[in-house]
Write an enzyme that holds these catalytic residues in place. Structure first.
Site, PDB file in Angstrom:
ATOM      1  CB  ILE B 145       7.099 -61.784  43.705  1.00  0.00           C
ATOM      2  CG1 ILE B 145       7.147 -61.854  45.409  1.00  0.00           C
ATOM      3  CG2 ILE B 145       6.998 -62.918  43.019  1.00  0.00           C
ATOM      4  CD1 ILE B 145       6.403 -62.520  46.125  1.00  0.00           C
ATOM      5  CD  GLU B 146       9.023 -57.767  48.219  1.00  0.00           C
ATOM      6  OE1 GLU B 146       9.186 -56.791  48.755  1.00  0.00           O
ATOM      7  OE2 GLU B 146       8.928 -58.794  49.144  1.00  0.00           O
ATOM      8  CG  MET B 147      11.235 -53.255  44.420  1.00  0.00           C
ATOM      9  SD  MET B 147      11.932 -52.410  45.624  1.00  0.00           S
ATOM     10  CE  MET B 147      12.535 -50.828  44.512  1.00  0.00           C
TER      11      MET B 147
END
Lengths: 590, 339
Positions: B145-147
């Site tokens: 859900i980030e990078m």
């Protein structure tokens, strides 16, 4: 033909001895040496860091205005050493599992030390605030309740406050439970109070509850931080590692020696066929022997050097350990006094600053008053008065006049806290130690028991059989200390057996014109060898930090000073009985 | 005077051992600007807050490379998100949202802390699960859900680039590797200290660097007990604390998520439930919203929560405002903030 064969043999011998030489050089465990020394060094570094880390944590605990940067700064260094050791050949290489496990235990202990330090920091930060706030909250509540003529509730708050304080001085499970129950009861009836009381009362309860709940946690985290079990494991690890290394070295040389003999025999067999070859080979092997001997000598020297270094640092650490118990005691008392002193100091600074500003304002006022008398221009006058009121406004801000009542309140709270500590220390030495008087040994036993209560585990029963005896002449404070020491020892002796049916019997009686005091326990007992040394100063069998090793030396000194004697009976595994007798003197008629 | 200078040296050395790098970076020439102020008055050495060192030892080549990588969207799975997306250096090192948005519009689960002064923190993340800045980088890179990236893909993309292979080779013998990417970014992050705040100038002896109101705010900050946790060089960031120290925050807020469990997620120790790293307040004036759940919109809101749950006492609004004024003096300088 013969010539050819001897040349052939010569070449063979040279090749053979060359191979031997190569083998020897290759098996010289130089690399292993460096790794061994490195590992030992890293373990020792970690031990040293670990001890310094504890001290840094204690320092924040006993110093006002302290920050945690220094304590946190140990983390990367400890982490680096931990990681280096965990991938060293001691952890991964060809060493026995027992050694690997020992290392793992050592590293895990360091890791759990990190956790203990974190818990100490968090608990300490919260308790520091609540300790400061609770006296203020209790006093403010009291003032409010008394204004409303609600003496009953004021008294109950006071009672809760006093009990919380008493618990903090001598925490034990029983008091903790009953105190928490009473605090919860108060919390439940919060709604019955008007809001002006309910809010501060709610805060008071929350803080008291936090203090009571966290006290034992904080104490145990400090205990874990200070208790350098890592040091002991580290020492054991080093000793075992060294023993293993010496053995391994010896085996290695044994193997080398067998190889050497074997090749020598082979070479000699060759020499029978070719003298030239044999002579050459013999020369070579002579050099070989020299080299081997030289190698062993060097290695032994290096090893002795390393172990001398290691044992040197162990001596230092032992020194540290004896300082440790004392350091902790000093840190605790220093903390209890220094924390309130810290904000007393900073509040005084604010007051001082405010006073200066007020002084300046007053001077300005008198100047203004003088000048006004000489002025007749109303514009001029009002300009001066305007200026003056700005000055008043500024002074109000800069001198923090609005804060002063609370600042003074804070300071009163601080003084109260220090008084508590002093009172506690005062209880301990009710009178000056050298003050002598007639006193009742029974009272002495009871008050000593109160003070030693903290050391007695919950399963242990205390049986008192205190017969009326004549009053003793001497120092009640010193006698108190004798009793506390003996009761503590009894409690610890039971604690180390881990039994839940512990029993401490204390008796006083009059026998042959002498007052006899007997303290008996069913603890681990004392063996003969220990018994011989037990009254020597600094002799202790207890874990680091549990005893200074002075207790029984003091007991004997005080009792002897009072003209009495200390006797000791003990059966290892069954229990111990300390008896001391004091002479009865004739009380002068008044 | 000798003693004072020595003490200051000691203070700055205090953290410099963390940086065993060879090049000394003099940020902004700040040292030159500051030196007359150091001489101005007696520095306050016994305060529980210490000034940020004016210089930091970092390898400038690594910093330059790390800076590029920090702004490099190719570190993310779909080449849209860089570190700087959520840690915008122009806006205090954060994105000023409740939770950050990762690749494909995916929402984070916890408020992004600032990247400024992260080198001064004793551990990384709200729950302290990373022990170093290098370790920290693995999480955002690989978190879906980030990078949402994989290291082999990241390394492949960097290999295909014109400039990266050469830049890496010039610093690291083994060129582009996962460890080297992490090291360069971490080195850049270590350079992001913000020295010379007005409050630091005050600590260094310039009595007029902060106003009477701000001084009062600092006094209140100490008196109410905020200082017990928010202390040291970073005004926090060197310890853990339970959120709800005096009164239970999560009972009141409800809807407890996994992220709310804090350090418990790392250690599994019940004592660590709802325990978080105490955040640094150095950049607090620039980094709303506040708290790990981003529920406090302003500094005053955050103070309200702190008073209620951490300090368990009440304070008049006037005091809270004075404390906000004090907190604003903690913001220091860094060239990236002005770019």
């Amino acid at each position: 033909m013969k010539k050819i064969s001897s040349i052939f043999l010569l070449v063979g011998a040279i090749a053979f001895s060359g191979a031997l030489g190569f083998y020897l050089v290759k098996t010289m465990p130089v690399q292993q040496d460096i790794a061994f020394a490195d590992n030992i060094e890293n373990i020792q570094k970690l031990q040293t860091l670990d001890a310094a880390w504890s001290l840094a944590a204690l320092y924040t605990y006993s110093t006002p205005n302290s920050d945690f940067d220094e304590v946190a700064a140990y983390l990367p260094r400890v982490r680096e050493l931990r990681e280096t050791l965990s991938i060293s050949d001691l952890a991964t290489g060809d060493v026995p599992d027992t050694l690997k496990n020992k290392l793992m235990r050592f590293l895990l202990m360091i890791e759990s030390k990190e956790e203990s330090i974190e818990h100490f920091k968090s608990n300490f930060a919260v308790m520091r605030n609540s300790l400061k706030f609770l006296p203020l909250a209790s006093r403010a509540l009291n003032v409010k309740l008394r204004k409303m003529d609600d003496e009953k509730h004021a008294a109950s708050i006071n009672d809760l406050y006093e009990r919380t304080n008493a618990f903090l001085q001598r925490p034990d499970e029983g008091t903790r439970e009953s105190l928490l129950m009473d605090l919860n009861k108060k919390d439940e009836v919060l709604m019955e109070f008007p809001e002006s009381i309910a809010n501060p009362l709610g805060n008071f309860i929350s803080h008291a509850r936090v203090l009571v709940e966290r006290k034992i946690q904080l104490d145990s985290s400090i205990e874990r931080v200070v208790n350098l079990k890592t040091n002991k494991i580290g020492d054991e690890l080093i000793t075992q590692y060294k023993a293993y290394y010496t053995d391994a070295l010896a085996t290695q040389y044994d193997e080398q020696f067998i190889h050497f003999i074997f090749s020598l025999i082979a070479a000699l067999l060759l020499a029978i066929a070719a003298i030239t070859g044999a002579v050459m080979l013999f020369r070579q092997s002579q050099e070989f022997t020299e080299k081997l001997e030289q190698g062993i000598a060097e290695k032994t020297e290096a090893y002795e050097h390393a172990s001398a270094e290691a044992s040197g640092s162990m001596v230092d650490k032992n020194l540290d350990q004896s300082m440790e118990g004392m350091g902790r005691m000093v840190a605790t008392v220093a903390h209890e006094i220094n924390t309130p002193l810290g904000y007393l100091g900073s509040n005084l600074q604010v007051l001082h600053n405010g006073m200066e500003k007020m002084q300046a304002l007053m001077n300005e006022f008198f100047t203004l008053k003088n000048d006004l008398g000489r002025m007749d221009n109303s514009d001029q006058i009002s300009a001066r008065i305007d200026n003056f009121s700005i000055l008043v406004q500024n002074t109000q801000d800069e001198a923090m006049l609005d804060e002063l009542p609370e600042i003074v309140d804070d300071m009163e709270g601080g003084i109260e806290q220090i008084q508590h500590v002093i009172k506690d220390l005062g209880d301990f030495s009710r009178k000056d130690r050298s003050d002598e008087d007639w006193f009742d040994i029974k009272q002495c036993v009871e008050s000593a028991l109160k003070m030693a209560k903290k050391e007695i585990t919950s399963g242990t029963k205390v049986q008192l059989d205190l017969k009326d005896v004549p009053e003793i002449f001497g120092s009640p404070a010193e006698m108190n200390q004798v009793l506390i020491n003996l009761i503590n020892n009894a409690a610890h002796a039971i604690e180390s057996t881990g039994r839940t049916d512990g029993l401490i019997k204390i008796r006083t009686s009059l026998e042959k014109e002498q007052v006899m005091i007997s303290i008996m326990d069913n603890g681990e007992g004392i063996d003969d060898e220990t018994r011989r040394k037990i009254f020597e100063p600094f002799f202790t069998t207890k874990d680091v930090g549990k005893g200074t090793g002075l207790g029984l030396a003091i007991v004997r000194r005080i009792v002897t000073k009072h003209g009495g004697k200390v006797l000791l009976k003990s059966i290892p595994g069954k229990g111990t009985n300390f008896v001391f007798v004091l002479p009865v003197k004739k009380k002068p008629q008044e | 005077m000798m003693l004072t200078t020595k003490q200051i040296m000691k203070n700055s050395e205090h953290f410099s051992w963390q940086f065993t790098r060879n090049v000394k970076l003099c940020l902004l020439g700040v040292a030159v600007i500051c030196s007359p102020q150091i001489l101005a008055g007696e520095p306050l050495l016994d305060e529980p807050i210490k000034p940020i060192p004016l210089t930091v030892d970092v390898d400038l080549k690594k910093v330059a490379l790390g800076r590029l990588l920090f702004h490099e969207p190719r570190l993310s799975g779909d080449n849209t998100v860089s570190c700087a997306t959520c840690h915008d250096l122009k806006t205090g090192g954060v994105d000023r949202t409740k939770v950050s948005i990762g690749i494909k519009g995916r929402k984070g689960i916890i408020n992004s802390p600032t990247v400024y002064n992260s080198g001064l923190l004793f551990r990384q993340f709200w729950d302290g699960r990373a022990e170093t800045l290098e370790d920290q980088i693995d999480w955002p890179i690989q978190n879906p859900i980030e990078m949402g990236s994989q290291w082999p893909d990241v390394l492949a993309k960097l290999y295909d680039d014109d400039k990266y292979p050469g830049m890496f080779k010039a610093i690291y013998d083994d060129g582009i590797t996962r460890e080297n990417v992490k090291n360069a970014i971490a080195e850049f992050e270590r350079s992001l200290i913000t020295p010379n705040s007005r409050f630091d100038q005050y600590l260094r002896g310039d009595e007029n660097a902060i106003t009477a109101k701000e001084k009062r705010g600092y006094m209140l900050f100490k008196r109410y007990g905020c200082i017990s946790c928010h202390q040291g060089v970073a005004v926090g960031g060197n310890m853990f604390q339970v959120f709800g120290a005096i009164n239970s925050y999560f009972k009141v807020r409800g809807n407890i998520t996994e992220a709310d469990m804090g350090r418990f997620n790392v250690t599994g120790n019940p004592e660590d439930k709802h325990v978080f790293k105490v955040p640094s307040l150095r950049m607090v004036a620039l980094t709303p919203p506040y708290l790990h759940d981003g529920t406090a919109k302003t500094m005053l809101d955050a103070e309200d929560v702190m008073f209620k749950f951490q300090l368990g006492r009440k304070a008049p609004k006037k005091d809270k405002e004075a404390m906000v004024a004090f907190l604003k003096t903690l913001v220091g300088e860094h060239p990236e903030m002005k770019k």
